[in-house]
Design a protein around this motif. Structure first.
Motif, mmCIF file in Angstrom:
data_model
loop_
_atom_site.group_PDB
_atom_site.id
_atom_site.type_symbol
_atom_site.label_atom_id
_atom_site.label_comp_id
_atom_site.label_asym_id
_atom_site.label_seq_id
_atom_site.Cartn_x
_atom_site.Cartn_y
_atom_site.Cartn_z
ATOM 1 N N PRO A 1 0.815 -1.217 0.000
ATOM 2 C CA PRO A 1 0.000 0.000 0.000
ATOM 3 C C PRO A 1 0.848 1.267 0.000
ATOM 4 O O PRO A 1 1.977 1.279 0.481
ATOM 5 N N ARG A 2 0.276 2.321 -0.553
ATOM 6 C CA ARG A 2 0.959 3.622 -0.522
ATOM 7 C C ARG A 2 0.778 4.297 0.831
ATOM 8 O O ARG A 2 1.572 5.131 1.210
ATOM 9 N N LYS A 3 -0.281 3.920 1.548
ATOM 10 C CA LYS A 3 -0.525 4.460 2.882
ATOM 11 C C LYS A 3 -0.849 3.294 3.805
ATOM 12 O O LYS A 3 -1.696 2.473 3.495
ATOM 13 N N SER A 4 -0.138 3.223 4.930
ATOM 14 C CA SER A 4 -0.339 2.100 5.828
ATOM 15 C C SER A 4 -0.020 2.514 7.259
ATOM 16 O O SER A 4 0.996 3.153 7.514
ATOM 17 N N PHE A 5 -0.899 2.148 8.178
ATOM 18 C CA PHE A 5 -0.649 2.354 9.592
ATOM 19 C C PHE A 5 -1.450 1.324 10.365
ATOM 20 O O PHE A 5 -2.620 1.133 10.051
ATOM 21 N N PRO A 6 -0.907 0.598 11.268
ATOM 22 C CA PRO A 6 0.440 0.663 11.833
ATOM 23 C C PRO A 6 1.460 -0.216 11.107
ATOM 24 O O PRO A 6 2.588 -0.335 11.566
ATOM 25 N N ALA A 7 1.101 -0.834 10.002
ATOM 26 C CA ALA A 7 2.045 -1.703 9.286
ATOM 27 C C ALA A 7 3.214 -0.897 8.731
ATOM 28 O O ALA A 7 3.097 0.304 8.466
#
Length: 174
Positions: A110-116
């Motif tokens: 992914p271009r955006k990931s949290f908490p990964a």
């Protein structure tokens, strides 16, 4: 046994000379070590960092100031090393970066990931690197490459021709 004063003075002088000689050897070895460390640091810096993925790991906090965090995933073919670099701003690249993010956009990282983090996508990253290594091997076999810059130019051409996507499809079918 009675020790002669001159014998003691002579022994002290010999020890002092030996200490001085060892100190000079240590200074010389430290200088050699510093030269080797500088050479290593120069060689360790990749001439062709390839940006595979950029993950926005910014904390999703709606009412508080955000701590922006971006993780850059690079592969450096000249040092055969993966680099995971955390930055607090987007679009901060290593010198001579070849940006191949678009070529690997289908790899489910992914271009955006949290908490990964990028480490949570290590199998996808390893797959991208294995395809990239295969492409690099093909380029070395079929093209005349005289520098890392030449390799970078050939990789850009392969990316424009969507070669990486074809290799991914072939890998998934096998």
């Amino acid at each position: 046994m009675i020790m002669d004063r001159t014998e003691k003075v002579r022994k002290l002088q010999e020890l002092k000379k030996e200490i001085k000689r060892k100190e000079l050897q240590i200074i010389e070895k430290q200088s050699e070590l510093k030269i080797l460390e500088e050479e290593y640091m120069q060689e360790e810096t990749s001439e062709l960092p390839i940006l595979l993925f950029l993950i926005d790991e910014t904390l999703p906090m709606p009412d508080e100031p955000r701590d922006f965090m971006y993780e850059y995933v690079y592969y450096c073919p000249d040092t055969d090393e993966k680099l995971y670099i955390d930055q607090h701003s987007e679009e901060v690249f290593l010198p001579n970066t070849i940006d191949l993010r678009d070529s690997f956009s289908t790899f489910n990282v992914p271009r955006k990931s949290f908490p990964a983090t990028a480490l949570d996508y290590s199998s996808e990253i390893n797959l991208a690197i294995s395809i990239l290594k295969s492409q690099i091997d093909d380029i070395f076999r079929h093209d005349t490459i005289d520098s890392w810059a030449d390799l970078g130019a050939s990789l850009k051409v392969a990316a424009l021709e969507k070669q990486f996507s074809r290799d991914l499809k072939a890998t998934k079918q096998n």
